[in-house]
Design an enzyme around this catalytic site. Structure first.
Site, mmCIF file in Angstrom:
data_model
loop_
_atom_site.group_PDB
_atom_site.id
_atom_site.type_symbol
_atom_site.label_atom_id
_atom_site.label_comp_id
_atom_site.label_asym_id
_atom_site.label_seq_id
_atom_site.Cartn_x
_atom_site.Cartn_y
_atom_site.Cartn_z
ATOM 1 N NE ARG A 107 48.421 39.783 50.413
ATOM 2 C CZ ARG A 107 49.546 40.314 49.916
ATOM 3 N NH1 ARG A 107 49.614 41.593 49.665
ATOM 4 N NH2 ARG A 107 50.594 39.543 49.693
ATOM 5 C CG ASP A 108 43.665 35.662 44.715
ATOM 6 O OD1 ASP A 108 42.967 36.532 44.152
ATOM 7 O OD2 ASP A 108 44.229 34.745 44.105
ATOM 8 C CG LEU A 109 37.080 35.536 49.417
ATOM 9 C CD1 LEU A 109 37.180 34.031 49.585
ATOM 10 C CD2 LEU A 109 36.464 36.173 50.649
ATOM 11 C CG ASN A 113 41.458 31.238 44.934
ATOM 12 O OD1 ASN A 113 41.874 30.354 44.183
ATOM 13 N ND2 ASN A 113 42.014 32.432 44.993
ATOM 14 C CB THR A 158 41.692 38.454 41.242
ATOM 15 O OG1 THR A 158 42.497 37.288 41.452
ATOM 16 C CG2 THR A 158 41.085 38.400 39.847
#
Length: 238
Positions: A107-109, A113, A158
């Protein structure tokens, strides 16, 4: 280190321990330990050291150097390295989606990260927003098939890397991560951070059945890729 005033961060901290603390894969950052001081509300996660930091740092730095610089240059992100980085990210994502005991939606690739070790091997990190879905849970079955999915009232991630359908419906699926991977891949190819507007343009091209490499976007960003089937590698770029 988590801010002592962050309530959401505390939830993310606990989620990260529950998820990545039990996962083992060469393309995931290894969690070594954690510490929680209840009195001071001080939370710490300790990971293996990544000498080259995060991918976003290299995407912004490499553009200032010649495209023909040596692959050994400390600020070089050659085609070979970029290809290996994307392979590593894809392998880590495949493990999360298909190989672990539960389906893990990151969910935040995004490039910040993705961490790089001393050999520029990519490892996924920051699982604070990750969603774990049990494969056999009947409440997590898509009515159109057997792909795990779930719904959420709050949008996590994001902007620019979140799939449009996630924004519109609040769905959490593997495809949401795959969309984010595509955004990361485009940034790696162009060696520059893409704006949310440009990422939306790319999505529209694919939605309308177009070819990104033959689009005005590719021309504007100087994306010309030569592929050698005999060697299985990218030969040139502009």
């Amino acid at each position: 280190c988590l801010s002592r005033t962050s309530e959401q961060g505390e939830r993310e901290f606990k989620a990260e321990i529950r998820s990545i603390g039990r996962m083992r894969h060469k393309n995931l950052v290894q969690l070594l330990g954690w510490s929680y001081d209840d009195w001071h509300r001080k939370l710490l996660l300790v990971y293996e050291y990544m000498p080259h930091g995060s991918l976003d740092r290299w995407l912004s730095t490499v553009s200032r150097h010649s495209r023909h610089s040596s692959t050994d240059h400390p600020n070089s992100l050659s085609w070979e390295r970029r290809y290996n980085v994307l392979r590593g990210v894809a392998a880590g994502l495949h493990y999360l989606h298909e190989e672990w005991e539960m389906v893990v939606i990151h969910r935040d690739l995004k490039p910040s990260n993705v961490m790089l070790d001393e050999d520029f091997n990519a490892k996924l990190g920051d699982f604070g927003l990750a969603k774990l879905i049990r494969n056999q849970n009947p409440n997590c079955i898509n009515p159109d098939g057997d792909e795990p999915t779930t719904q959420t009232l709050s949008i996590a991630g994001t902007l620019g890397y979140i799939a449009p359908e996630c924004l519109e419906t609040g769905s959490i699926t593997k495809e949401c991560d795959v969309y984010s991977f595509g955004a990361v891949a485009m940034e790696v190819v162009t060696r520059t951070k893409l704006s949310a507007q440009n990422l939306h343009r790319l999505w529209k091209i694919k939605e309308e059945g177009g070819n990104i490499l033959n689009s005005e976007f590719a021309e504007e960003n100087g994306i010309i890729i030569g592929y050698s089937s005999s060697h299985g590698s990218l030969e040139r770029e502009q």
